[in-house]
Scaffold this motif. Structure first.
Motif, PDB file in Angstrom:
ATOM      1  N   TRP A 184       0.844  -1.275  -0.025  1.00 55.65           N
ATOM      2  CA  TRP A 184      -0.163   0.224  -0.042  1.00 55.65           C
ATOM      3  C   TRP A 184       0.856   1.162   0.095  1.00 55.65           C
ATOM      4  O   TRP A 184       0.814   2.151  -0.589  1.00 55.65           O
ATOM      5  CB  TRP A 184      -1.102   0.190   1.183  1.00 55.65           C
ATOM      6  N   TRP A 185       1.849   1.130   0.708  1.00 52.22           N
ATOM      7  CA  TRP A 185       2.610   2.296   0.958  1.00 52.22           C
ATOM      8  C   TRP A 185       3.478   2.527  -0.595  1.00 52.22           C
ATOM      9  O   TRP A 185       3.833   3.858  -0.859  1.00 52.22           O
ATOM     10  CB  TRP A 185       3.766   1.997   1.957  1.00 52.22           C
ATOM     11  N   LEU A 186       3.992   1.452  -1.136  1.00 54.02           N
ATOM     12  CA  LEU A 186       4.395   1.598  -2.448  1.00 54.02           C
ATOM     13  C   LEU A 186       3.399   2.378  -3.538  1.00 54.02           C
ATOM     14  O   LEU A 186       3.844   3.288  -4.118  1.00 54.02           O
ATOM     15  CB  LEU A 186       4.860   0.450  -3.124  1.00 54.02           C
ATOM     16  N   LEU A 187       2.142   1.658  -3.288  1.00 48.75           N
ATOM     17  CA  LEU A 187       1.106   2.445  -4.423  1.00 48.75           C
ATOM     18  C   LEU A 187       0.761   3.821  -3.982  1.00 48.75           C
ATOM     19  O   LEU A 187       0.648   4.625  -4.944  1.00 48.75           O
ATOM     20  CB  LEU A 187       0.027   1.496  -4.200  1.00 48.75           C
ATOM     21  N   PHE A 188       1.027   4.177  -2.648  1.00 48.06           N
ATOM     22  CA  PHE A 188       0.555   5.408  -2.161  1.00 48.06           C
ATOM     23  C   PHE A 188       1.845   6.438  -2.868  1.00 48.06           C
ATOM     24  O   PHE A 188       1.597   7.475  -3.344  1.00 48.06           O
ATOM     25  CB  PHE A 188       0.454   5.617  -0.934  1.00 48.06           C
ATOM     26  N   PHE A 200       0.248   9.091  -5.364  1.00 50.16           N
ATOM     27  CA  PHE A 200       0.332  10.415  -4.640  1.00 50.16           C
ATOM     28  C   PHE A 200       1.531  11.330  -5.309  1.00 50.16           C
ATOM     29  O   PHE A 200       1.561  12.616  -5.379  1.00 50.16           O
ATOM     30  CB  PHE A 200       0.443  10.311  -3.033  1.00 50.16           C
ATOM     31  N   GLY A 201       3.060  10.623  -5.276  1.00 48.51           N
ATOM     32  CA  GLY A 201       3.789  11.279  -5.831  1.00 48.51           C
ATOM     33  C   GLY A 201       3.557  11.885  -7.199  1.00 48.51           C
ATOM     34  O   GLY A 201       3.991  13.061  -7.516  1.00 48.51           O
ATOM     35  N   ALA A 202       3.107  11.154  -8.111  1.00 45.68           N
ATOM     36  CA  ALA A 202       2.980  11.538  -9.487  1.00 45.68           C
ATOM     37  C   ALA A 202       1.672  12.792  -9.491  1.00 45.68           C
ATOM     38  O   ALA A 202       2.049  13.607 -10.190  1.00 45.68           O
ATOM     39  CB  ALA A 202       2.168  10.595 -10.264  1.00 45.68           C
ATOM     40  N   GLY A 203       0.816  12.746  -8.429  1.00 51.45           N
ATOM     41  CA  GLY A 203      -0.169  13.869  -8.415  1.00 51.45           C
ATOM     42  C   GLY A 203       0.619  15.015  -7.908  1.00 51.45           C
ATOM     43  O   GLY A 203       0.328  16.296  -8.537  1.00 51.45           O
ATOM     44  N   MET A 204       1.415  15.182  -7.018  1.00 52.66           N
ATOM     45  CA  MET A 204       2.027  16.132  -6.572  1.00 52.66           C
ATOM     46  C   MET A 204       3.171  16.746  -7.436  1.00 52.66           C
ATOM     47  O   MET A 204       3.250  18.038  -7.600  1.00 52.66           O
ATOM     48  CB  MET A 204       2.902  15.818  -5.082  1.00 52.66           C
ATOM     49  N   ILE A 205       3.672  15.945  -8.260  1.00 55.29           N
ATOM     50  CA  ILE A 205       4.540  16.448  -9.520  1.00 55.29           C
ATOM     51  C   ILE A 205       3.715  17.175 -10.424  1.00 55.29           C
ATOM     52  O   ILE A 205       4.012  18.165 -10.587  1.00 55.29           O
ATOM     53  CB  ILE A 205       5.154  15.096 -10.109  1.00 55.29           C
ATOM     54  N   LYS A 206       2.668  16.774 -10.359  1.00 57.70           N
ATOM     55  CA  LYS A 206       1.708  17.478 -11.685  1.00 57.70           C
ATOM     56  C   LYS A 206       1.478  18.920 -10.989  1.00 57.70           C
ATOM     57  O   LYS A 206       1.220  19.917 -11.857  1.00 57.70           O
ATOM     58  CB  LYS A 206       0.552  16.643 -12.154  1.00 57.70           C
ATOM     59  N   ILE A 207       0.792  18.883  -9.691  1.00 58.03           N
ATOM     60  CA  ILE A 207       0.429  20.097  -9.155  1.00 58.03           C
ATOM     61  C   ILE A 207       1.227  21.255  -8.919  1.00 58.03           C
ATOM     62  O   ILE A 207       0.891  22.236  -9.341  1.00 58.03           O
ATOM     63  CB  ILE A 207      -0.329  19.910  -7.649  1.00 58.03           C
ATOM     64  N   VAL A 223      -6.507  12.422  -3.921  1.00 60.12           N
ATOM     65  CA  VAL A 223      -7.312  12.134  -2.940  1.00 60.12           C
ATOM     66  C   VAL A 223      -7.529  10.373  -2.376  1.00 60.12           C
ATOM     67  O   VAL A 223      -7.143  10.145  -1.267  1.00 60.12           O
ATOM     68  CB  VAL A 223      -8.799  12.651  -3.224  1.00 60.12           C
ATOM     69  N   VAL A 224      -7.716   9.745  -3.643  1.00 54.86           N
ATOM     70  CA  VAL A 224      -7.925   8.425  -3.555  1.00 54.86           C
ATOM     71  C   VAL A 224      -6.706   7.786  -2.587  1.00 54.86           C
ATOM     72  O   VAL A 224      -6.916   6.736  -1.968  1.00 54.86           O
ATOM     73  CB  VAL A 224      -8.074   7.786  -4.889  1.00 54.86           C
ATOM     74  N   PRO A 225      -5.417   7.885  -3.125  1.00 55.26           N
ATOM     75  CA  PRO A 225      -4.330   7.278  -2.194  1.00 55.26           C
ATOM     76  C   PRO A 225      -4.521   7.153  -0.725  1.00 55.26           C
ATOM     77  O   PRO A 225      -3.977   6.125  -0.133  1.00 55.26           O
ATOM     78  CB  PRO A 225      -3.047   8.068  -2.663  1.00 55.26           C
ATOM     79  N   PHE A 226      -5.108   8.262  -0.013  1.00 56.72           N
ATOM     80  CA  PHE A 226      -5.184   8.181   1.071  1.00 56.72           C
ATOM     81  C   PHE A 226      -6.082   7.045   1.889  1.00 56.72           C
ATOM     82  O   PHE A 226      -6.114   6.513   2.822  1.00 56.72           O
ATOM     83  CB  PHE A 226      -5.434   9.409   1.887  1.00 56.72           C
ATOM     84  N   PHE A 227      -7.100   6.715   0.989  1.00 57.43           N
ATOM     85  CA  PHE A 227      -7.958   5.718   1.183  1.00 57.43           C
ATOM     86  C   PHE A 227      -7.384   4.074   1.035  1.00 57.43           C
ATOM     87  O   PHE A 227      -8.308   3.189   1.515  1.00 57.43           O
ATOM     88  CB  PHE A 227      -9.341   5.871   0.246  1.00 57.43           C
ATOM     89  N   LEU A 228      -6.463   4.101   0.380  1.00 54.01           N
ATOM     90  CA  LEU A 228      -5.850   2.717   0.413  1.00 54.01           C
ATOM     91  C   LEU A 228      -5.492   2.165   1.611  1.00 54.01           C
ATOM     92  O   LEU A 228      -5.227   0.967   1.624  1.00 54.01           O
ATOM     93  CB  LEU A 228      -4.578   2.882  -0.605  1.00 54.01           C
ATOM     94  N   PHE A 229      -5.043   2.789   2.714  1.00 59.21           N
ATOM     95  CA  PHE A 229      -5.013   2.344   3.827  1.00 59.21           C
ATOM     96  C   PHE A 229      -6.037   2.006   4.937  1.00 59.21           C
ATOM     97  O   PHE A 229      -5.649   1.435   5.739  1.00 59.21           O
ATOM     98  CB  PHE A 229      -3.907   3.320   4.669  1.00 59.21           C
ATOM     99  N   PHE A 230      -7.239   2.405   4.360  1.00 60.27           N
ATOM    100  CA  PHE A 230      -8.470   1.838   5.253  1.00 60.27           C
ATOM    101  C   PHE A 230      -8.561   0.583   5.469  1.00 60.27           C
ATOM    102  O   PHE A 230      -8.987   0.276   6.699  1.00 60.27           O
ATOM    103  CB  PHE A 230      -9.814   2.547   4.520  1.00 60.27           C
ATOM    104  N   VAL A 249      -1.619  -3.869 -10.948  1.00 61.11           N
ATOM    105  CA  VAL A 249      -1.101  -5.137 -10.320  1.00 61.11           C
ATOM    106  C   VAL A 249      -1.080  -4.714  -8.750  1.00 61.11           C
ATOM    107  O   VAL A 249      -1.518  -5.514  -7.839  1.00 61.11           O
ATOM    108  CB  VAL A 249       0.271  -5.904 -10.786  1.00 61.11           C
ATOM    109  N   LEU A 250      -0.507  -3.599  -8.560  1.00 58.31           N
ATOM    110  CA  LEU A 250      -0.099  -2.982  -7.068  1.00 58.31           C
ATOM    111  C   LEU A 250      -1.403  -2.722  -6.570  1.00 58.31           C
ATOM    112  O   LEU A 250      -1.708  -2.909  -5.487  1.00 58.31           O
ATOM    113  CB  LEU A 250       0.880  -1.997  -7.053  1.00 58.31           C
ATOM    114  N   ALA A 251      -2.281  -2.429  -7.191  1.00 56.14           N
ATOM    115  CA  ALA A 251      -3.658  -1.908  -6.774  1.00 56.14           C
ATOM    116  C   ALA A 251      -4.426  -3.137  -6.038  1.00 56.14           C
ATOM    117  O   ALA A 251      -5.201  -2.798  -5.117  1.00 56.14           O
ATOM    118  CB  ALA A 251      -4.566  -1.126  -7.861  1.00 56.14           C
ATOM    119  N   PHE A 252      -4.278  -4.232  -6.728  1.00 56.81           N
ATOM    120  CA  PHE A 252      -5.013  -5.323  -5.953  1.00 56.81           C
ATOM    121  C   PHE A 252      -4.565  -5.672  -4.714  1.00 56.81           C
ATOM    122  O   PHE A 252      -5.115  -6.444  -3.998  1.00 56.81           O
ATOM    123  CB  PHE A 252      -4.771  -6.657  -6.907  1.00 56.81           C
ATOM    124  N   ALA A 253      -3.269  -5.206  -4.185  1.00 58.15           N
ATOM    125  CA  ALA A 253      -2.772  -5.390  -3.063  1.00 58.15           C
ATOM    126  C   ALA A 253      -4.142  -4.730  -1.880  1.00 58.15           C
ATOM    127  O   ALA A 253      -3.762  -5.126  -0.528  1.00 58.15           O
ATOM    128  CB  ALA A 253      -1.596  -4.636  -2.542  1.00 58.15           C
TER     129      ALA A 253
END
Length: 497
Positions: A162-166, A170-177, A227-234, A279-283
């Motif tokens: 999950w941490w890898l996917l985050f 999220f890293g890609a999102g912040m780079i764009k912003i 936004v969505v990456p934070f919900f991966l840890f739920f 593939v990582l999202a299935f984690a």
């Protein structure tokens, strides 16, 4: 989740182990087919020269990442052996055979893939300088600690995925912003489908969609990556909150990631980046009632905890502790004003920073390589070389190659952005003048059928997708206009053309 055991994540483990192994198989096949003409003994940027440079002093040696070729002399034959071993081992892991044994067996398998492919990436120079190389390495390392089929996957390792996917999303999102204004004014995807490194079969159709759709694409991208990456840890809340809600939230977050990445798969060719993200999202997707825990005894013997051997728990806990230490630079980078994109903070390329396309190019400039057999270049008829993936022929629909990585075609896209021509492109032109068979096999079309040309040159063109009217009228996919001669006409030293 059930303490140390992620009892509902057996399906996730199967997808992770087999999916990551499949991507390693693709990576080794890609290296088998392309490494030698690009980086081999007679390649464009010979790896033996890099290894000799690193061996010339301890300071230089420390700059080179770990590779087996520091201890085993590089040869093209050894590279082929390594690739075939990687392909064979990857195939057994895709089939799930090592996973039928003790957890140490698949662990050894994935660590061998990790070390073997790192040995290639470490000497791959510019041709292996992509973020998805370090992503595959990190995913392979973590997959080594998912265990085998006769026990539930360790909770800490699932959380590390999950941490890898985050970090990836999220890293890609912040780079764009933080990047180009086009991501903030929602115009980025009015250009990107046309100007991306290697368009796919549906890229033109995506580009021709209304501007309002492209603005919605950008908004959807920001939502999916910021936004969505934070919900991966739920799902971890399932340790304390009864009921299916935490797991359901995690599964929905994963589904959004998978949906957005599938759109990128359909509209582009980003090697295995999007496939690895899927593939990582299935984690994050837990499916109760599957796996070893379903038939587990009511109580564990003293050497077992939550259905897993104590030594295995100690090893996975040590990996988690290692990641806590290694992850601090990546965590700090996510919120740094000058965020690094696709950066590794240690020699082993673990706990990396990820990101892509902080800026989007507004026009597509292509370098077209031409050659002639005529003696006088000023009065010559020039013929184009055709590449497998990058635009060239105006009537040719872009092909789907991902997750396979066409390394030469990708670097051709970077040339107009300021890549030093002498680094690899000038040697590439020299190989064309020699009609080097290995180099020509990297291309789709050689206009001289293996014969040596007299002169070669590189010409820049501006390409754009044809409108629907232009396509109906002339059957073209691309429209281009000639800009300037970038290099040439040139011939080999000592030859008069």
């Amino acid at each position: 989740m059930d303490g140390f055991a992620a009892v509902d994540f057996e399906f996730a483990r199967q997808v992770l182990q087999r999916g990551i192994a499949a991507l390693y198989l693709v990576a080794f096949v890609s290296s088998l087919n392309q490494f030698r003409p690009l980086l081999g003994e007679r390649g464009l940027m010979p790896a033996p020269d890099l290894l000799a440079w690193a061996a010339s002093s301890p300071a230089r040696g420390r700059l080179l990442r770990p590779t087996l070729f520091r201890w085993v002399r590089y040869s093209d034959r050894m590279l082929v052996v390594l690739c075939w071993l990687g392909i064979a081992l990857s195939a057994t892991l895709v089939a799930g055979l090592p996973q039928l044994s003790w957890p140490w067996v698949p662990m050894a398998g994935f660590l061998l893939l990790w070390l073997g492919y790192m040995s290639i990436v470490s000497i791959g120079q510019t041709f292996y300088g992509f973020g998805w190389e370090m992503l595959l390495l990190e995913a392979g390392f973590l997959a080594a600690f998912l265990g085998s089929d006769d026990q539930p996957p360790p909770t800490v390792v699932i959380v590390l995925f999950w941490w890898l996917l985050f970090r990836l999303e999220f890293g890609a999102g912040m780079i764009k912003i933080r990047g180009g204004r086009e991501w903030r004014d929602l115009s980025a995807l009015t250009y990107h489908h046309e100007t991306q490194p290697m368009p796919g079969p549906l890229s033109r159709q995506a580009h021709l969609l209304p501007r309002g759709f492209h603005e919605l694409e950008v908004l959807g991208n920001h939502f999916a990556q910021l936004v969505v990456p934070f919900f991966l840890f739920f799902p971890i809340l399932g340790l304390w909150v009864p009921g299916p809600v935490p797991a359901l939230i995690g599964a929905v977050a994963a589904a959004i990631v998978i949906a957005t990445q599938t759109w990128l798969v359909l509209t582009g060719n980003f090697a295995w980046l999007n496939w690895a993200t899927i593939v990582l999202a299935f984690a994050t997707i837990g499916v109760p009632g599957i796996g070893a825990d379903a038939a587990a005894p009511a109580s564990d013997p003293p050497w077992m905890i939550d259905g897993m051997p104590l030594p295995w728990l100690i090893v996975t806990a040590a990996v988690a502790l290692l990641y806590v230490v290694l992850s601090w630079p990546a965590l700090r980078n996510l919120f740094a004003r000058r965020q690094l994109m696709n950066a590794s903070f240690n020699r082993w390329q673990l706990a990396n920073a990820y990101g892509a396309f902080g800026t989007v190019t507004k026009e597509r400039i292509e370098i077209v390589v031409e050659a002639t057999r005529d003696p006088d270049p000023d009065a010559a008829t020039w013929h184009e070389y055709g590449f497998k993936g990058k635009p060239g022929d105006l009537t040719r629909i872009p092909r789907q190659f991902a997750p396979y990585h066409l390394r030469l075609d990708w670097l051709m896209w970077f040339l107009p952005l300021g890549t030093p021509l002498e680094e690899w492109f000038t040697p590439f032109l020299a190989q064309l003048l020699r009609a080097d068979p290995a180099t020509l096999r990297l291309l789709r079309h050689d206009p001289f059928d293996g014969e040596r040309p007299r002169w070669v040159r590189a010409v820049s063109y501006r390409y754009r997708f044809a409108t629907r009217a232009e396509h109906r009228e002339g059957g073209v996919v691309w429209v281009r206009d000639r800009r300037r001669v970038v290099i040439g006409p040139a011939h080999l030293p000592g030859e008069d053309g």
